[in-house]
Write a protein that holds these residues in place. Structure first.
Motif, PDB file in Angstrom:
ATOM      1  N   LEU A 240       0.867  -1.161   0.000  1.00  0.00           N
ATOM      2  CA  LEU A 240       0.000   0.000   0.000  1.00  0.00           C
ATOM      3  C   LEU A 240       0.903   1.210   0.000  1.00  0.00           C
ATOM      4  CD1 LEU A 240      -2.820  -1.029   2.296  1.00  0.00           C
ATOM      5  CD2 LEU A 240      -3.142   0.570   0.455  1.00  0.00           C
ATOM      6  N   LEU A 241       0.611   2.151  -0.871  1.00  0.00           N
ATOM      7  CA  LEU A 241       1.449   3.340  -0.960  1.00  0.00           C
ATOM      8  C   LEU A 241       0.634   4.566  -0.626  1.00  0.00           C
ATOM      9  CD1 LEU A 241       2.476   1.592  -4.032  1.00  0.00           C
ATOM     10  CD2 LEU A 241       4.333   2.651  -2.782  1.00  0.00           C
ATOM     11  N   GLU A 242       1.318   5.643  -0.216  1.00  0.00           N
ATOM     12  CA  GLU A 242       0.647   6.864   0.239  1.00  0.00           C
ATOM     13  C   GLU A 242      -0.260   6.553   1.421  1.00  0.00           C
ATOM     14  OE1 GLU A 242       1.175  10.039  -0.680  1.00  0.00           O
ATOM     15  OE2 GLU A 242       2.826   9.198  -1.827  1.00  0.00           O
ATOM     16  N   ARG A 243      -1.047   7.529   1.834  1.00  0.00           N
ATOM     17  CA  ARG A 243      -1.932   7.271   2.966  1.00  0.00           C
ATOM     18  C   ARG A 243      -3.237   8.025   2.799  1.00  0.00           C
ATOM     19  NH1 ARG A 243       1.657  10.852   6.849  1.00  0.00           N
ATOM     20  NH2 ARG A 243       0.618  12.845   6.546  1.00  0.00           N
ATOM     21  N   GLY A 244      -4.152   7.774   3.720  1.00  0.00           N
ATOM     22  CA  GLY A 244      -5.446   8.435   3.676  1.00  0.00           C
ATOM     23  C   GLY A 244      -6.203   8.053   2.428  1.00  0.00           C
TER      24      GLY A 244
ATOM     25  N   ARG B 296      -5.604   8.988  -0.388  1.00  0.00           N
ATOM     26  CA  ARG B 296      -4.703   8.882  -1.536  1.00  0.00           C
ATOM     27  C   ARG B 296      -4.034   7.520  -1.591  1.00  0.00           C
ATOM     28  NH1 ARG B 296      -5.144  12.144   2.172  1.00  0.00           N
ATOM     29  NH2 ARG B 296      -2.944  12.298   2.738  1.00  0.00           N
ATOM     30  N   SER B 297      -4.346   6.640  -0.588  1.00  0.00           N
ATOM     31  CA  SER B 297      -3.709   5.318  -0.577  1.00  0.00           C
ATOM     32  C   SER B 297      -4.028   4.565  -1.844  1.00  0.00           C
ATOM     33  CB  SER B 297      -4.227   4.471   0.583  1.00  0.00           C
ATOM     34  OG  SER B 297      -4.060   5.099   1.803  1.00  0.00           O
TER      35      SER B 297
END
Lengths: 439, 849
Positions: free
Chosen positions: B175-179, B181-182
């Motif tokens: 999983l990349l980025e967070r929130g 925007r994941s």
């Protein structure tokens, strides 16, 4: 004045960050006492009886939490939560930067009480300077025998590592902190199991805030009874409050818990600029529901803030005066949590971005009255339904702002509906500089 | 290591429910017919994560709503799943999920079989109040050559990432980025290449992950499926074929915990395109005027019968691939009964004698797949499950990761399980027997003390549950008898038969290797592993064809030129044969020599049974109609037998199975009904003990069958009475010592192995073609240095005038002194050299690539 300096007693002493000055001023006497004259259980009892409550935001009894760790041979850990990311909070930064040995001493003693042999300070990456100071102090402590294989020649072992975070508010949540420390994505874990039973690397772990641990040497040296002489019955001790926003003298002030909030805001921080009044204030960082000027007379304690429908939290007070538009404030707050949401659970991940989108429309004048009800409903749907409290941390303050200042939101909506269509740039959504939290 | 789980009683929505302790509320509620919606919960993936929040319920005494997927049941718990508070929470979660989820249903493959659709309908608010722009991603993009990802549709349930990290452990998906925007992706957006990654398509509860070969091909309301078995490898996973307009368009898992734990490998999942290939042989072919030409069934059968009869008993048969038990039984019956020969084999290298086969198959020594879950230690010998029985690799990873099972590996080449093993040992090619003996000594306490064998032995325990997974290849070839006995000796020194939950699991070389052996396709062993007159093994059949002691052969689903050792020898032998009958799906180098070719069914058309490596009989069921003029395999063989004047009287697949069961004592009176949809291990039935006595005799045609039915002992075959048969000779000179150290040349012993992707299946399925391996020579770093070659350098590997071109692949954990090549590649096939003990390595002409 109204300051009560326990942790900050020597904070203005130059060179306090160095071990020699610290010791000259009485430092490490508590550690000597704990490791030399006391049994670990005695230390634990002292901490429990002091009633010291967590200073990071949750306010849970520190001694009780430490007692949850099971005894036995398995490796146990202590994590110092120095991630300090709650908006408005900057007390730990000063504590670590100016008096790192006080923290190290507290960590070593707490580790003794909990039978933990490995300790970590998880410090947010942005605090690079404080981390450097800590690194130097830790090295000095090792050299002096206060950390390592056998502390002060005893068979107790306390290893301490300073670990820098990589820029995530969520890593201040204790289980996300553990995952991050283990090298994974900083996502919170399901609780139960609680870290005291299954924490770092699956082992029993005690996690405490910087300020909480900084209290430990004083409690051990002077005794639990002495400590309970400060503050209230349910909130003993002092609190380092960070006060910012529309005040003349923002900064960190250590006060006795239970004094009226007004004394802090006006007495110590000078109140809002001349001619202006407090409109709204956060008692415990941006995650706390807002209160109004009437509530400034309440005692600043865990129980009183909770009773008022808010929380003491990290002890960060943010003041908004009448020049601050509450819808802007709500938007700025929501944007922070949207940015920081880890994305693991549905209500927080989607609720934060939806709330931001709606508040943006309110501020830009493109909302309808129905949107206000939807915003409130969305906050309700977030509260209590998330994997961790980040979702609540947005939903509670935003909900409180809409509830207590509904008129301002309605006015913004009305202004938008009756105004001619304007440019869609950010001019309408500009927030006063005093409230600008770093993006 | 089996834990007792006490029953717990709780109340859900006023209904009293009992469930074993440790069960999660979501599963316990099902006992009371109460459904709690979930997205991220998937028990196959291990511990629950509680991320989606869909399963929140009210538990009396707890103020906040709890996720039912992560709340274990407790005595006296009172749960409410239908209160207004719960419904509001459920509605809110659905509304939240649809905040950014695109309205793609009209163009999304998942529509119609989509949990998000279903749960929105069942537990959603009906309308979303969201009217702001949604967040966007570039879509769809290739996650891998086989899977497309649509990140806008993703609801971040984590299932695919958890699969990659914790089940297949390829750790490529993140999983990349967070929130909000994941997004799910690989490092640097590299293609996700891993042999099990197709499972994420089935795991995904929305249309974020779609199979490229199935995209836009069908809607759920126009497809049918029925269950069957994938017979592309010994894993024999339970599958469902998705059929549209009478064509197989997809393969799904059918979740049999005792076989596959609900997973499929990519070969089984994507290897269906060949079923519809235009290159399939769809009618009988008869060689006329030097060329294979289409013929009618009656002509072809007649031609085959004529040619085989003319060989006058000098006929042999080889059966392999996905040949079913029924077909195998009929083949050996034709050979022994109709053609008067004893030469039938389902292996490629020869193996131990019948008596030893029986000892290896003893129920007391047999472990089931589910025994792996209860084991304390798993020992893997002489096989890399990832390549030879992929689902077993996942299973072993699971028990090591989740159940703390100790793993030990002893093999010729590094295996993909090495990383999770507590002890790893390497032995040279051909030195397996010596290693097994060392291990047995170490287990008895007679070991050297510090060697690899001792380290392995120290992990095996004395009374704990131990499962030994061993590669069939260990006990093949010259010395197979000694190897088998060494293995049995090891089992005995470990007291394997006495330890609870312990036993052997053999990984055979072909999909139905065990079934064919037990149906009677081994020289010297008839149906049920009863004694049969000694016959020739596959290598002996080859030499006999070469020397013309045999003049005809039947090849049932085997391609000896490609898949058997000594490629050049087989080419020559098949060329020499006067008459060849082949049963095959596609034309290949072996059928090129055939005089009659019968079209073979694919695994989606076949009806019959196959036997799983742990002894489980499983039903293969027809899912799609036969293309062209193809007829059921059993029917072709029954007709052939009849044309050879050996009327079987069998009119259906179940009847053939009955006939087999009548001759195999441990299958006695087993029926298709009993096997059912999930199969049954013959070891668990009552009918096991009698077969050890050698009761029953090889097929004797109608007379025998009739006698069987009347209860009289059948007449002896060709004068050989039961018990008088000469045991099959142990192939080869019985030597089990390490082959003599070569005294000249590169000093490199040759080892060969089957790679998961080397074979016809990869080449006949367009979407899998990119996985076909190029030949590579695996070398230890010290050998590469000694030979002066670098990683990636093209080299020529030679022996006895044969050469195979390969690229050097240096591997750290190799035992020096041996080089490994892949068998079964289309070009530069290691089987050209197999049989060689030592090879030479020369840098290939021209610049290194």
């Amino acid at each position: 004045m109204s300051e009560t300096r326990l942790l900050f007693r020597h904070v203005d002493e130059p060179g306090l960050a160095g071990i020699d000055t610290y010791r000259r001023l009485g430092g490490y006497r508590a550690l000597d006492k704990a490791f030399g004259d006391m049994e670990p259980d005695e230390v634990l009892t002292e901490l429990e009886e002091s009633g010291l409550r967590g200073r990071g935001g949750a306010g849970f009894s520190m001694g009780k939490k430490a007692s949850f760790l099971p005894r036995g041979d398995q490796e146990k850990y202590l994590c110092c939560n120095a991630d300090e990311s709650e908006p408005g909070t900057f007390k730990d930064r000063e504590l670590m930067f100016k008096n790192p040995h006080q923290l190290i001493e507290g960590i070593a003693i707490a580790a003794l009480a909990a039978d933990a042999s490995r300790a970590f300070i998880f410090i947010r990456g942005e605090y690079a300077e404080a981390a450097d100071v800590l690194d130097r102090a830790v090295a000095q402590a090792y050299e002096a025998g206060y950390l390592g294989e056998g502390v002060l020649g005893t068979q107790h072992r306390v290893e301490l590592v300073v670990h820098r975070g990589a820029g995530a508010y969520i890593c201040g949540e204790e289980t996300a902190l553990l995952d991050s420390l283990e090298g994974k994505r900083g996502n919170p874990r399901l609780k139960p199991p609680f870290p005291a039973i299954q924490g770092l690397y699956g082992g029993p772990t005690l996690i405490n805030n910087v300020e909480t641990l900084s209290n430990v040497p004083h409690i051990v040296e002077r005794g639990a009874k002495w400590f309970t002489g400060f503050g209230t019955e349910q909130s003993p001790g002092t609190k380092v409050t960070s006060i910012s926003g529309c005040v003349k003298r923002p900064g960190n002030y250590e006060i006795e818990l239970g004094i009226p909030a007004r004394e802090i805001v006006y007495g110590l921080a000078g109140g809002p600029p001349d001619g202006r009044e407090v409109k709204a204030w956060f008692p415990g960082g941006s995650s706390a529901p807002v209160l109004t000027a009437e509530e400034l007379d309440l005692p600043y304690s865990f129980e009183a803030m909770q009773e008022a429908g808010s929380m003491l939290g990290s002890g960060a007070i943010i003041i908004a005066d009448e020049t601050v538009s509450i819808p802007h404030l709500a938007l700025r707050t929501a944007r922070f949590y949207h940015h920081e949401s880890c994305g693991k659970c549905t209500p927080c991940r989607e609720g934060t971005n939806w709330t931001v989108k709606m508040l943006e429309r309110v501020v830009r004048g493109e909302a309808t009255p129905m949107d206000l009800d939807i915003i409130s409903s969305v906050q309700e749907n977030i509260i209590g339904n998330c994997l961790c409290v980040l979702g609540d941390s947005m939903a509670m303050p935003v909900a409180s702002m809409v509830k207590r200042f509904r008129g301002e939101f309605e006015a913004a909506i009305e202004a938008g509906r009756s105004a001619a269509p304007g440019p869609l740039d950010d001019e309408a959504g500009r927030v006063p500089a005093a409230l600008e939290v770093g993006a | 290591m089996k834990r007792e789980r006490n029953p717990v009683t709780l109340v859900v929505d006023g209904v009293e429910v009992t469930a074993p302790e440790g069960t999660m509320l979501v599963d316990a509620a099902k006992h009371g017919d109460i459904e709690i919606p979930v997205f991220c919960y998937e028990p196959k993936l291990g511990e629950p994560v509680g991320a989606c929040r869909m399963c929140m319920v009210e538990v009396e005494g707890i103020p906040k709503l709890q996720t039912a997927c992560s709340t274990p049941v407790r005595d006296g718990m009172v749960v409410y799943t239908q209160t207004e508070r719960v419904q509001e929470a459920q509605n809110s979660v659905v509304e939240f999920l649809l905040v950014n989820h695109p309205l793609d249903c009209p163009v999304c493959d998942k529509g119609g079989e989509c949990p998000l659709q279903d749960i929105s309908m069942g537990w959603g608010p009906g309308r979303s109040r969201m009217r702001d722009p949604k967040r966007h991603f570039q879509k769809p993009i290739e996650l891998s050559p086989l899977i497309k990802i649509d990140r806008e549709r993703c609801i971040l349930c984590y299932r695919c990432v958890r699969f990659s990290q914790e089940v297949s452990e390829d750790e490529q998906l993140q999983l990349l980025e967070r929130g909000d925007r994941s997004f799910v992706g690989t490092f640097d957006d590299r293609p996700y290449v891993a042999p099990f990654h197709g499972n994420i398509v089935e795991l995904c509860p929305v249309g974020a992950l779609t199979s490229q070969s199935y995209r836009f091909r069908a809607r759920p309301w126009e497809i049918e499926d029925a269950g069957s078995i994938c017979t592309l490898c010994p894993s024999q996973c339970n599958v469902k074929f998705t059929v549209r307009d009478e064509h197989v368009v997809r393969v799904l898992a059918r979740d049999n915990h005792d076989v596959d734990d609900g997973w499929l490998c990519d070969k089984g999942r994507f290897g269906y395109q060949m079923i519809n290939s235009e290159d399939r042989i769809t009618e009988p072919l008869v060689r006329r005027g030097g060329e294979l030409r289409p013929a009618s069934w009656s002509d072809a059968i007649a031609a085959a019968a004529k040619g085989l009869r003319a060989a006058d008993c000098r006929v042999a048969a080889l059966a392999g691939g996905a040949t079913s038990n029924e077909e195998g039984y009929l083949v050996q019956r034709i050979v022994r009964g109709a053609l008067g020969s004893d030469d039938v084999d389902c292996g490629s290298r020869g193996g131990p004698e019948a008596a030893t086969l029986r000892r290896l198959a003893e129920p007391g020594l047999a472990a089931a797949m589910s025994d792996l879950d209860g084991a304390d230690t798993v020992l893997v010998l002489g096989t890399d499950p990832l390549h030879e029985m992929p689902i077993l690799d996942l299973r072993i990873r699971k028990v090591v990761r989740r159940l703390g099972v100790t793993l030990a590996v002893g093999s010729e080449r590094p295996t993909s399980l090495d990383g999770g093993a507590d002890a790893v040992a390497r032995f040279g090619p051909g030195a397996a027997t010596g290693f097994l003996r060392e291990l047995a000594d170490a287990a008895r306490g007679d070991g050297d003390g510090d060697g690899e064998a001792d380290r392995i032995a120290s992990t095996l325990g004395a009374d704990s549950a131990l499962v030994i997974v061993w590669g069939s290849r260990l006990a093949t070839g010259p010395g197979s008898q000694d190897a088998a006995e060494a293995l049995l000796d090891l089992a005995s020194s470990l007291r394997l038969g006495e330890r609870e939950g312990s036993g052997l699991i053999e990984v055979p070389e072909t999909a139905n290797g065990r079934g064919l052996r037990e149906a009677g396709c081994s020289p010297g062993a008839g149906p049920g592993l009863t004694d049969a007159p000694a016959g020739r093994t596959a290598p002996e059949i080859r030499t006999a064809l070469e020397s013309e002691d045999l003049t005809a052969a039947i090849l049932a689903n085997v391609d000896p030129v490609r898949d058997f050792p000594d490629q050049a020898g087989w080419r020559s032998a098949l060329q020499k044969a006067d008459f060849l009958v082949a049963i095959s799906m596609f034309e290949n180098e072996s059928t090129a020599h055939a005089d009659v070719v019968f079209p073979a069914e694919s695994h989606a058309e076949n009806e019959g049974t196959v036997t799983h490596p742990d002894g489980r009989l499983q039903r293969v069921r027809p899912n799609a109609p036969h293309p062209g003029n193809i007829r059921p395999g059993w029917q072709v063989l029954v007709e052939l037998s009849a044309a050879l004047d050996h009327e079987t009287g069998l009119d259906s697949a179940p009847e053939v199975f009955e006939a087999l069961a009548a001759e195999a004592p441990f299958l006695a009176s087993m029926t298709y009904e009993e096997i059912g949809g999930t199969g049954i291990r013959w070891q668990t039935r009552d009918a096991k003990p009698s077969w050890i006595e050698g009761a029953g005799t090889p097929s004797t045609g109608t007379a025998g069958a009739a006698a069987e039915r009347s209860g009289e002992p059948p007449p002896p075959l060709g004068g050989v009475r039961p018990g008088e048969g000469v045991p099959a000779p142990s192939s080869g000179d019985g030597s089990s010592e390490e082959p003599p150290t070569p005294s000249h040349g590169s000093g490199l012993k040759l080892g060969t192995y089957r790679d998961l992707w080397s074979g016809e299946v990869t080449e006949r399925n367009p979407s899998l073609e990119f996985l076909a391996p190029k030949q590579r020579l695996e070398l230890a770093p010290s050998d590469a240095e000694r030979l002066g070659v670098e990683h990636g350098q093209p080299v020529s590997v030679t022996s006895n005038g044969h050469a195979v071109e390969a690229h050097v692949a240096i591997r750290e954990r190799m035992k020096p002194g041996a080089g490994f090549l892949i068998e079964g590649t289309a070009e530069n096939n290691a089987n050209l050299l197999a049989g060689a003990i030592e090879v030479e390595v020369h840098p290939a002409g021209g610049a290194a690539e």
